[in-house]
Motif scaffolding. Structure first.
Motif, PDB file in Angstrom:
ATOM      1  N   GLU A 100       0.838  -1.204   0.000  1.00  0.00           N
ATOM      2  CA  GLU A 100       0.000   0.000   0.000  1.00  0.00           C
ATOM      3  C   GLU A 100       0.873   1.255   0.000  1.00  0.00           C
ATOM      4  OE1 GLU A 100      -2.679  -0.174   3.260  1.00  0.00           O
ATOM      5  OE2 GLU A 100      -3.842  -1.869   2.463  1.00  0.00           O
ATOM      6  N   ARG A 101       1.950   1.229   0.797  1.00  0.00           N
ATOM      7  CA  ARG A 101       2.862   2.384   0.833  1.00  0.00           C
ATOM      8  C   ARG A 101       3.586   2.539  -0.506  1.00  0.00           C
ATOM      9  NH1 ARG A 101       4.017   0.115   5.938  1.00  0.00           N
ATOM     10  NH2 ARG A 101       6.087  -0.616   5.272  1.00  0.00           N
ATOM     11  N   GLN A 102       3.962   1.407  -1.117  1.00  0.00           N
ATOM     12  CA  GLN A 102       4.630   1.465  -2.415  1.00  0.00           C
ATOM     13  C   GLN A 102       3.735   2.131  -3.462  1.00  0.00           C
ATOM     14  OE1 GLN A 102       8.004   0.710  -1.625  1.00  0.00           O
ATOM     15  NE2 GLN A 102       8.024  -0.464  -3.530  1.00  0.00           N
ATOM     16  N   ILE A 103       2.477   1.703  -3.498  1.00  0.00           N
ATOM     17  CA  ILE A 103       1.535   2.245  -4.485  1.00  0.00           C
ATOM     18  C   ILE A 103       1.260   3.721  -4.217  1.00  0.00           C
ATOM     19  CG2 ILE A 103      -0.842   2.082  -5.325  1.00  0.00           C
ATOM     20  CD1 ILE A 103      -0.665  -0.962  -4.731  1.00  0.00           C
ATOM     21  N   ALA A 104       1.149   4.069  -2.932  1.00  0.00           N
ATOM     22  CA  ALA A 104       0.845   5.456  -2.575  1.00  0.00           C
ATOM     23  C   ALA A 104       1.929   6.417  -3.042  1.00  0.00           C
ATOM     24  CB  ALA A 104       0.653   5.577  -1.065  1.00  0.00           C
ATOM     25  N   LYS A 105       3.196   5.956  -3.053  1.00  0.00           N
ATOM     26  CA  LYS A 105       4.281   6.849  -3.483  1.00  0.00           C
ATOM     27  C   LYS A 105       4.681   6.616  -4.938  1.00  0.00           C
ATOM     28  CE  LYS A 105       7.982   3.922  -1.575  1.00  0.00           C
ATOM     29  NZ  LYS A 105       9.061   3.868  -0.559  1.00  0.00           N
ATOM     30  N   GLY A 106       3.844   5.856  -5.669  1.00  0.00           N
ATOM     31  CA  GLY A 106       4.073   5.652  -7.088  1.00  0.00           C
ATOM     32  C   GLY A 106       5.136   4.634  -7.419  1.00  0.00           C
ATOM     33  N   ALA A 107       5.553   3.818  -6.447  1.00  0.00           N
ATOM     34  CA  ALA A 107       6.572   2.789  -6.674  1.00  0.00           C
ATOM     35  C   ALA A 107       5.905   1.467  -7.062  1.00  0.00           C
ATOM     36  CB  ALA A 107       7.425   2.593  -5.424  1.00  0.00           C
ATOM     37  N   LYS A 108       6.687   0.576  -7.655  1.00  0.00           N
ATOM     38  CA  LYS A 108       6.173  -0.714  -8.091  1.00  0.00           C
ATOM     39  C   LYS A 108       5.927  -1.623  -6.889  1.00  0.00           C
ATOM     40  CE  LYS A 108       7.365  -4.694 -11.004  1.00  0.00           C
ATOM     41  NZ  LYS A 108       8.412  -5.291 -11.892  1.00  0.00           N
ATOM     42  N   PRO A 109       4.745  -2.227  -6.769  1.00  0.00           N
ATOM     43  CA  PRO A 109       4.498  -3.144  -5.642  1.00  0.00           C
ATOM     44  C   PRO A 109       5.289  -4.438  -5.807  1.00  0.00           C
ATOM     45  CG  PRO A 109       2.647  -3.176  -7.158  1.00  0.00           C
ATOM     46  CD  PRO A 109       3.564  -2.086  -7.640  1.00  0.00           C
ATOM     47  N   PHE A 110       5.531  -5.127  -4.691  1.00  0.00           N
ATOM     48  CA  PHE A 110       6.243  -6.399  -4.720  1.00  0.00           C
ATOM     49  C   PHE A 110       5.300  -7.521  -5.139  1.00  0.00           C
ATOM     50  CE2 PHE A 110       8.749  -3.843  -1.767  1.00  0.00           C
ATOM     51  CZ  PHE A 110      10.039  -4.074  -2.236  1.00  0.00           C
ATOM     52  N   ALA A 111       5.867  -8.564  -5.756  1.00  0.00           N
ATOM     53  CA  ALA A 111       5.041  -9.662  -6.264  1.00  0.00           C
ATOM     54  C   ALA A 111       4.541 -10.556  -5.147  1.00  0.00           C
ATOM     55  CB  ALA A 111       5.834 -10.493  -7.273  1.00  0.00           C
ATOM     56  N   ASN A 112       5.338 -10.753  -4.105  1.00  0.00           N
ATOM     57  CA  ASN A 112       4.955 -11.665  -3.019  1.00  0.00           C
ATOM     58  C   ASN A 112       5.828 -11.367  -1.804  1.00  0.00           C
ATOM     59  OD1 ASN A 112       7.470 -13.178  -3.385  1.00  0.00           O
ATOM     60  ND2 ASN A 112       6.484 -14.028  -5.212  1.00  0.00           N
ATOM     61  N   PRO A 113       5.491 -11.906  -0.630  1.00  0.00           N
ATOM     62  CA  PRO A 113       6.266 -11.605   0.587  1.00  0.00           C
ATOM     63  C   PRO A 113       7.723 -12.034   0.505  1.00  0.00           C
ATOM     64  CG  PRO A 113       4.112 -12.460   1.171  1.00  0.00           C
ATOM     65  CD  PRO A 113       4.233 -12.625  -0.313  1.00  0.00           C
ATOM     66  N   ARG A 114       8.020 -13.138  -0.174  1.00  0.00           N
ATOM     67  CA  ARG A 114       9.413 -13.587  -0.267  1.00  0.00           C
ATOM     68  C   ARG A 114      10.254 -12.562  -1.024  1.00  0.00           C
ATOM     69  NH1 ARG A 114      13.984 -14.403  -3.503  1.00  0.00           N
ATOM     70  NH2 ARG A 114      15.361 -15.722  -2.262  1.00  0.00           N
ATOM     71  N   ASN A 115       9.755 -12.078  -2.163  1.00  0.00           N
ATOM     72  CA  ASN A 115      10.473 -11.055  -2.920  1.00  0.00           C
ATOM     73  C   ASN A 115      10.675  -9.797  -2.082  1.00  0.00           C
ATOM     74  OD1 ASN A 115      10.181 -12.871  -5.002  1.00  0.00           O
ATOM     75  ND2 ASN A 115       9.548 -11.337  -6.498  1.00  0.00           N
ATOM     76  N   ALA A 116       9.629  -9.428  -1.350  1.00  0.00           N
ATOM     77  CA  ALA A 116       9.711  -8.219  -0.535  1.00  0.00           C
ATOM     78  C   ALA A 116      10.767  -8.377   0.557  1.00  0.00           C
ATOM     79  CB  ALA A 116       8.350  -7.913   0.079  1.00  0.00           C
ATOM     80  N   ALA A 117      10.798  -9.532   1.209  1.00  0.00           N
ATOM     81  CA  ALA A 117      11.779  -9.767   2.269  1.00  0.00           C
ATOM     82  C   ALA A 117      13.195  -9.775   1.714  1.00  0.00           C
ATOM     83  CB  ALA A 117      11.474 -11.092   2.976  1.00  0.00           C
ATOM     84  N   ALA A 118      13.399 -10.478   0.599  1.00  0.00           N
ATOM     85  CA  ALA A 118      14.731 -10.558   0.006  1.00  0.00           C
ATOM     86  C   ALA A 118      15.201  -9.187  -0.464  1.00  0.00           C
ATOM     87  CB  ALA A 118      14.733 -11.552  -1.155  1.00  0.00           C
ATOM     88  N   GLY A 119      14.324  -8.472  -1.143  1.00  0.00           N
ATOM     89  CA  GLY A 119      14.699  -7.148  -1.617  1.00  0.00           C
ATOM     90  C   GLY A 119      14.980  -6.180  -0.492  1.00  0.00           C
TER      91      GLY A 119
END
Length: 752
Positions: free
Chosen positions: A200-219
């Motif tokens: 939600e924060r990513q979308i609010a600031k115009g950034a690309k959302p993560f595909a899944n929790p694993r990608n988000a954690a690794a990134g």
């Protein structure tokens, strides 16, 4: 004769069919490793990836001699991302082998018992815990203080993410009561709620959302700016350890409890189980609770609880024998097949790939799928029978994509109701799309291969990429991108030309530094890096040559056996007449298999092989001895031996190798440092039935003490350990005057 196909049961594959299937799997898994570990952008779930590795492992288990030089079973992780310092793990971070149903879990239990020599009724406890879908992390504590955090990387070398790890609330900066040296290992992950809030924060600031929790954690963990990691809601579960100055406990469960007492988060669903029935029951409970856990898991991990038994069981090349991951089922999706592309691999194999309209399957966006081979596209299996009800695959079809077992998923079905009436059948090419050479399909092979060899840019470039890869020459500054550039411009056409690059272009500096992406410093660094790699270990050199079926493990086995390059070459050259006779015998045996009745086949085949070996002209004794020594190297086998002899016997390829080696300082291999070992440097053969340890355990113990374990007896054999039913090997040893001892004498000799 049967052809290879990814739908074919492993037991139905011919040797050539298995070879083609292993080639397909290696390519798919390499692409997946890059996407998952290096780019944090996987195209499929861990379950699908591990299922593909499972098929690869099953084929290698049935055809061990076919193991490739780029075998996925010898690899953990992938290349490191740029921007992080490298950390060499004091103990390798390994992956796990997999099970997908109850029968395979029971097979795991039986394999443990066989290795340890335990009866079916003997007690054998296991731990069972959820397998977290996150990023593996190793934390090193010295005197209670966190001094280093590293990702798994390729298993041997990871990325230093210490500053980032210090921002994770579940990772304490100091611990009390732990061993002075304590490496704790676990998984960094993100909860479902935190993941949703982050997107939600990513979308609010115009950034690309993560595909899944694993990608988000690794990134999040691999941010160069630790302040970004601090703002990400990461969590950590501890479940394993690396280097220790003193043991944590006597059991796996005890060690986990100790970690919890030290202040680490451990999974509350970890349970102690008495045998497969309880393991499977706990798996069912975890699977039922999966949707309510609040974080992603992709299976259940079982481990032998007794740590002394874990030590006895030891490790394969990339996986422990004492643990396995029982994975959850995968998923399906429908999409449109837009185009069929043909890719040419390093061995010339033509591999069809489906380009798909992107579709999300289980949180992963899929845009490519494997089509395996021309039979699979045509709707045929390995024996010519129908698959998918005989439905072929055409460009423009609406297809079902199946993600279990494939990194680039496979096309499982076709919806004929949505097929355009004028859609033409796909015609598989009979010429190489890269060089135009004829692409032939040999009898028994599922794969069509380009005959262009070194004139085919796809093969030449892939061989050069392999040559400079991490496990081979690993030349800093000369990666896949640079190899493609230099090959395209005609600077490098074969490996030897890498080491004459500077010489052939004068100083080389002026021409290179003016190229796009290069400057004076980077050019100098490259030439220095190339010079540094003139000194190379024998095992790395063998692996770098990219010979078919000669992977990293096989290369090191050959190096430890022959010790020097000259000794290996002499042995292979000497064995050539025997290798030719072996191929003649194999061809005769294949003809016999096709005609002999099942009940008499074994005797007929043995008689056929013996007759071919005995025919005139006789194979020279030294050639037969060299051949038996080569195939007797543990883990080699006849297919690898034939590949070596064939490759070294090809005039153009041999000349290329000779030009390369002439400019190198090849370092002799060394056997393990075993000062004081009574068997260090000796060649040992085990024959007959061992009663106090299994054959695998005996071999591992002997090699750990510096002995070379061979499968055949020769004049070079030092000791034959003969149990009941030893037979011809014991007889031959006594005829040659080789020392023969029983198991008790052997154990007394090694002090066991």
């Amino acid at each position: 004769m049967a052809h290879g196909n990814s739908d074919s049961p492993v037991e139905d594959l011919t040797e050539e069919g298995a070879r083609g299937e292993l080639a397909r799997l290696a390519g798919l898994l390499a692409e997946a490793n890059r996407a998952y570990h290096t780019e944090d952008a996987p195209e499929l779930s861990d379950a699908a990836y591990d299922a593909l590795k499972r098929r690869n492992a099953a084929i290698e288990a049935r055809f061990p001699e076919l193991k490739r030089d780029d075998s996925p079973s010898e690899q953990v992780g992938a290349e490191l991302a740029e921007g992080f310092a490298k950390v060499a793990h004091s103990q390798r971070m390994l992956s796990l082998s997999n099970a997908f149903d109850g029968d395979e879990v029971r097979d795991f239990d039986r394999s443990i018992r066989r290795y340890l020599g335990l009866s079916d009724g003997a007690p054998l406890a296991f731990t069972a815990e959820p397998k977290i879908d996150g990023l593996s992390l190793s934390l090193r504590y010295e005197d209670g203080a966190l001094v280093q955090a590293a990702t798994r990387g390729d298993g041997a070398v990871g990325e230093n993410v210490t500053a980032n790890a210090r921002t994770v609330d579940d990772i304490p900066a100091r611990i009390e009561g732990a061993p002075a040296l304590f490496e704790i290992r676990g998984e960094v992950y993100m909860s479902h709620a935190d993941f949703a809030a982050l997107n939600e924060r990513q979308i609010a600031k115009g950034a690309k959302p993560f595909a899944n929790p694993r990608n988000a954690a690794a990134g999040s963990l691999r941010q160069l700016d630790a302040a970004i990691t601090r703002d990400r809601p990461l969590k950590f579960f501890a479940y394993a350890w690396g280097a220790l100055s003193e043991p944590l406990a006597d059991t796996q469960k005890g060690a986990i409890d100790r970690m919890a007492a030290l202040g680490f988060a451990t999974n509350p669903l970890t349970a102690l189980c008495d045998g497969p029935d309880e393991m499977l029951a706990h798996y069912a409970r975890i699977e039922e609770a999966r949707a309510t856990l609040g974080y992603d898991i992709d299976g259940v991990v079982y481990k032998v609880d007794n740590l002394a038994l874990q030590e006895r069981l030891g490790f394969r090349s990339t996986t422990p024998r004492w643990a396995i991951a029982h994975k959850f089922p995968a998923e399906l999706a429908w999409t449109r097949l837009e185009k069929i592309d043909i890719q040419v691999g390093r061995t010339g194999a033509l591999s069809p790939v489906a380009r798909l309209t992107p579709v999300t399957v289980g949180g992963v966006v899929v845009s490519n799928a494997t089509l395996h081979n021309e039979d699979y596209i045509a709707g045929r299996d390995s024996s010519g029978g129908e698959i998918r009800g005989g439905k072929d695959i055409r460009e423009g079809d609406w297809v079902q994509v199946y993600r279990a077992g494939d990194v680039i998923p496979k096309v499982a079905d076709v919806d004929l109701a949505k097929r355009p009436e004028d859609a033409p059948r796909y015609v598989f090419p009979v010429t190489c799309p890269e060089c135009g050479s004829e692409a032939i399909r040999e009898e028994g092979d599922a794969v069509r291969r380009c005959t262009g060899g070194l004139i085919c840019p796809a093969q030449a470039v892939e061989k050069l990429k392999h040559f400079v890869s991490r496990a081979a020459f690993d030349i800093e500054g000369l990666g896949a991108k640079q190899v493609e550039q230099f090959y395209r411009d005609g600077w490098i056409r074969e490996p030897a030309e890498i080491f004459s690059l500077q010489e052939r272009y004068g100083s080389g500096l002026q021409q290179l530094k003016n190229r796009e992406g290069w400057g004076e410093k980077s050019a100098n660094n490259l030439f220095e890096a190339i010079e540094e790699k003139r000194k190379i270990g024998l095992g790395r050199l063998i692996f770098a040559l990219g010979l078919r079926h000669v992977g990293e493990v096989v290369s090191n086995d050959l190096a430890r056996h022959y010790l020097t390059w000259d000794a290996l070459v002499q042995a292979v050259d000497t064995a050539r007449p025997a290798a030719h006779r072996h191929r003649e015998a194999d061809a005769a045996v294949e003809r016999e298999r096709a005609t002999a009745a099942r009940e008499e086949r074994r005797a007929r085949i043995k008689e056929t092989r013996d007759l071919v070996w005995a025919q005139d002209p006789p194979v020279p004794e030294e050639a037969r001895a060299a051949w038996e020594d080569l195939v007797g190297v543990d883990g080699i086998g006849t297919t690898v031996a034939v590949s070596l002899v064939t490759s070294f016997g090809q005039e153009a390829e041999r000349a290329s190798v000779d030009r390369l080696v002439a400019g190198l300082d090849v370092q002799a291999a060394e056997r393990p440092a075993t000062a004081g070992s009574p068997v260090a440097g000796k060649t040992v053969v085990f024959t007959g039935t061992l009663e106090r340890m299994t054959r695998a355990e005996a071999k591992a113990r002997a090699e750990a003490m510096g002995a070379k374990v061979s499968g055949s007896v020769s004049k070079k054999t030092d000791i034959v350990v003969a149990g009941p039913g030893a037979g011809s090997k014991e007889t031959k040893a006594r005829d040659l005057g080789v020392e023969v001892m029983d198991e008790d004498a052997w154990l007394a000799l090694i002090g066991a």
